[in-house]
Scaffold this active site. Structure first.
Site, short mmCIF file in Angstrom:
data_model
loop_
_atom_site.label_atom_id
_atom_site.label_comp_id
_atom_site.label_asym_id
_atom_site.label_seq_id
_atom_site.Cartn_x
_atom_site.Cartn_y
_atom_site.Cartn_z
N CYS A 1 0.72 -1.10 -0.08
CA CYS A 1 -0.08 0.10 0.15
C CYS A 1 0.73 1.33 0.08
O CYS A 1 0.41 2.38 -0.15
CB CYS A 1 -1.10 -0.04 1.23
SG CYS A 1 -2.38 -1.11 1.11
N LYS B 1 0.36 3.55 -2.90
CA LYS B 1 -0.60 4.50 -3.28
C LYS B 1 -0.28 5.88 -3.73
O LYS B 1 0.81 6.33 -3.21
CB LYS B 1 -1.62 4.73 -1.97
CG LYS B 1 -2.54 3.30 -1.85
CD LYS B 1 -3.62 3.60 -0.68
CE LYS B 1 -4.69 2.88 -0.38
NZ LYS B 1 -5.67 3.16 0.56
N ASP C 1 -14.43 6.17 1.28
CA ASP C 1 -14.68 5.12 2.19
C ASP C 1 -14.25 3.99 1.58
O ASP C 1 -13.35 4.02 0.42
CB ASP C 1 -16.23 4.91 2.36
CG ASP C 1 -16.75 4.29 3.54
OD1 ASP C 1 -15.88 3.60 4.11
OD2 ASP C 1 -17.69 4.73 4.13
N ASP C 2 -14.18 2.77 2.09
CA ASP C 2 -13.48 1.70 1.87
C ASP C 2 -13.87 0.73 0.73
O ASP C 2 -13.09 0.12 -0.23
CB ASP C 2 -13.20 0.61 2.89
CG ASP C 2 -12.63 1.32 4.33
OD1 ASP C 2 -11.35 1.41 4.03
OD2 ASP C 2 -13.18 1.64 5.15
N GLY D 1 -11.14 -13.24 -13.51
CA GLY D 1 -10.07 -11.96 -13.52
C GLY D 1 -9.52 -11.58 -14.98
O GLY D 1 -10.05 -11.79 -15.93
N HIS D 2 -8.32 -10.89 -14.75
CA HIS D 2 -7.82 -10.21 -16.12
C HIS D 2 -6.23 -10.04 -15.71
O HIS D 2 -6.05 -9.99 -14.85
CB HIS D 2 -8.50 -9.01 -16.31
CG HIS D 2 -7.99 -8.29 -17.66
ND1 HIS D 2 -8.42 -8.95 -18.78
CD2 HIS D 2 -7.18 -7.19 -17.90
CE1 HIS D 2 -7.90 -8.17 -19.84
NE2 HIS D 2 -7.05 -7.27 -19.31
#
Length: 352
Positions: free
Chosen positions: A20, A23, A54-55, A143-144
């Site tokens: 993270c 980010k 928000d999450d 997915g991709h």
């Protein structure tokens, strides 16, 4: 087909930032979203969008059911491919738990330098993500994938929540107690790992924390005394506490002496070992944070440290404190503890 992994590069050497810590800085992100977001009034059933950072998004289907949708992906925070996959998947599903939701299924997001990484390494990353989905008892339904310069892995998470029970990050109340579910310091330990300074015990502590699913969030949704919920990730404890404060129009007070911290983190911080994201975080929101006189750069770095797959941050009524802590303990979150409170005042964070 098997490939020779003996000459494979370290995963973390292929990414300019890990976990993270990748980010976009919160100040720049807010500016970008502000320029592109659609007005919410066009979508009355969109209960949670981009308004309060928000999450996850929440879209109402009927009075009893709402869909929770999120996506999260990043570049390697560790060199072990299986652990990388597990951490990324756990982090992605955390956003559903942070809304009080229950995951239903996931889709994989895969970007890999196909001509750089052995295929067995890529397969182990995918296996790590699949193992977390099995632990969460949900299907990895598709997915991709793309061929990319840097390795990227994560999930789209789809969940469900009762719209009357969902927990936003904007509903804290004055007098609430703040409870943190996991210890801090993941970013600092990842920086130590990149410098080959993290021993096996420190590595295991980091991986154990970042691969622990934030399951208590689903049960917390049913507690009337829990008013607001989020998880602490890339913007650090101060950044996500500030989101609670902004959403509710209150002041978040953090007791720095009570914060749970992973082993060896404080020592590394005192040596100046932390991620560049700590500085970017502080530059983005430091004007709305008051620190105590004499706080060192190392102490501040812990507060701004980007947490990959960090803990839930709960804002609850004081009388619900024991119930919330008991839930965390029963589900294996022994480090969970009270770290502060919400009080009347401007939208800011005060560290004591």
């Amino acid at each position: 087909m098997t490939t020779d992994t003996s000459q494979a590069p370290r995963l973390t050497s292929l990414s300019h930032g890990g976990g993270c810590g990748c980010k976009i800085a919160p100040g720049l992100l807010a500016e970008l979203i502000g320029k592109s977001a659609l007005p919410k009034q066009f979508f009355p059933d969109l209960l949670v969008g981009t308004e309060t950072a928000d999450d996850a998004a929440v879209y109402r289907i009927n009075d009893e059911q709402a869909i929770v949708a999120t996506t999260d992906f990043f570049m390697p925070i560790v060199d072990d491919p299986y652990d990388f996959g597990r951490i990324a998947a756990t982090n992605a599903l955390s956003d559903i738990y942070a809304m009080g939701g229950q995951p239903l299924m996931a889709l994989a997001i895969v970007g890999m330098p196909i001509n750089v990484l052995p295929h067995d390494t890529i397969a182990r990353i995918l296996e790590g993500g699949e193992s977390v989905c099995r632990a969460a008892r949900i299907p990895l339904a598709g997915g991709h994938s793309i061929d990319s310069v840097e390795p990227i892995y994560g999930l789209v998470g789809i969940g469900i929540v009762n719209p009357r029970q969902m927990k936003r990050n904007a509903d804290a109340r004055a007098g609430d107690v703040l409870i943190l579910g996991k210890p801090l310091g993941v970013g600092i330990l990842s920086a130590a790992l990149k410098k080959n300074l993290l021993d096996e015990a420190g590595y295991r502590a980091m991986v154990n924390a970042t691969t622990q699913l934030n399951r208590p969030g689903t049960a917390l949704a049913q507690f009337d005394g829990v008013h607001a919920l989020t998880d602490v990730t890339g913007f650090g404890l101060l950044g996500h506490s500030l989101e609670l404060a902004r959403g509710a129009g209150l002041t978040a007070c953090i007791d720095s002496a009570s914060l749970p911290v992973l082993p060896a983190v404080r020592g590394f911080a005192e040596q100046g070992i932390w991620t560049g994201a700590s500085g970017r975080n502080w530059a983005s929101y430091g004007a709305q944070v008051t620190l105590p006189a004499g706080m060192t750069d190392a102490q501040r770095a812990l507060l701004t440290d980007p947490q990959t797959s960090g803990g839930l941050l709960v804002s609850c009524a004081p009388e619900a404190t024991d119930q919330v802590l008991r839930l965390f303990a029963d589900q294996g979150f022994g480090a969970a503890c009270v770290i502060g409170r919400m009080q009347d005042g401007p939208a800011q964070v005060i560290v004591q």
